[in-house]
Design an enzyme around this catalytic site. Sequence first.
Site, PDB file in Angstrom:
ATOM      1  N   ALA A   1      -7.910  -2.835  22.982  1.00  0.00           N
ATOM      2  CA  ALA A   1      -8.514  -3.655  24.037  1.00  0.00           C
ATOM      3  C   ALA A   1      -7.824  -5.006  24.139  1.00  0.00           C
ATOM      4  O   ALA A   1      -7.568  -5.502  25.244  1.00  0.00           O
ATOM      5  CB  ALA A   1     -10.004  -3.839  23.759  1.00  0.00           C
TER       6      ALA A   1
ATOM      7  N   ASP B   1      -1.342  -9.331  19.116  1.00  0.00           N
ATOM      8  CA  ASP B   1      -1.775  -8.479  20.218  1.00  0.00           C
ATOM      9  C   ASP B   1      -1.343  -9.052  21.559  1.00  0.00           C
ATOM     10  O   ASP B   1      -0.986  -8.304  22.480  1.00  0.00           O
ATOM     11  CB  ASP B   1      -3.297  -8.313  20.188  1.00  0.00           C
ATOM     12  CG  ASP B   1      -3.767  -7.474  19.012  1.00  0.00           C
ATOM     13  OD1 ASP B   1      -2.963  -6.676  18.492  1.00  0.00           O
ATOM     14  OD2 ASP B   1      -4.939  -7.610  18.612  1.00  0.00           O
TER      15      ASP B   1
END
Length: 308
Positions: free
Chosen positions: A37, A253
Amino acid sequence: MFGSLNIDLVCRVERIARPGETVLGPSYEQLFGGKGANQAVAAARSAASGISVRMIGAVGPDDFGTAIIANLEANGIDAGSILRTQEPTGAAFIAIDSGGENAITVASGANRVLGADALVGAQLSERTILLLQMESPLDETIAAARRAQEVGGRTILNLAPVPANLTAESLRKLTEAIEWLIVNELELDAAARALDLKAGSITDLASTVGQALDVNVIATLGANGVVTITKDGESFIEPAMSVAIEDTTGAGDTFCGVFAASLAAKLEIHLAVRRATTAASLACRRTGAQTAMPTFEEITAALNAPLP
């Protein structure tokens, strides 16, 4: 994106607890996370006009799962392929010390049952950039990469977190269908140890691992920037942007998601790495993973700013 979806419970502490020790913090925050995510949000926020991001993942039947799907959609991500399972939604427990470093424990929950079959109907094509991480089952991650490769898509693997039982055989299977391998220093070292490789500098080690696995390698080195080694022998270092560090939680990320979005926009590799490195630096200025990720406009402004 194919990967994990979590709720993050974040606590600020003076220092991270040692084994057997309890450290008190004043409060905690509930945030959205999971490497899959996080990387999807980074890609969506940084993407140029016309680039779409789809998330393939799994959540539980609980309120956490409902909230995660709503958050992805609020960030402009297609969440139509996310599975609702009977496993609880994944959760991460994050301690952040006074210097901005973190320690993270992840309870996988629904992420454990995510399979490559979830990609059926996801409209994979030669235009697909599939970004993978290691918070999903190993065999399913391998199968997902192969599905993208079979239709001519491009694949990126972020070897994080490194599986405890990583072997040369499993690493080779993981990277057979991978074009780009993204690692930090610890992950690069783990890959080298699994392959029984040794080298002097980080650049040499990244090159040796890349040659052994026949992949392009990007090694993220925090404040020391990013080393890129391509399969055709090109090597370059992209320096990190100097920022006041508040929290490093989502920097890796952020890099992965922005790099994937940059490839989707067909940027040349030097520019894709530069954009991703700048975005990762900007993400360290704020607390949290997704909450800290910069937008397309913020990244572009930082890249265009005059040097001090």
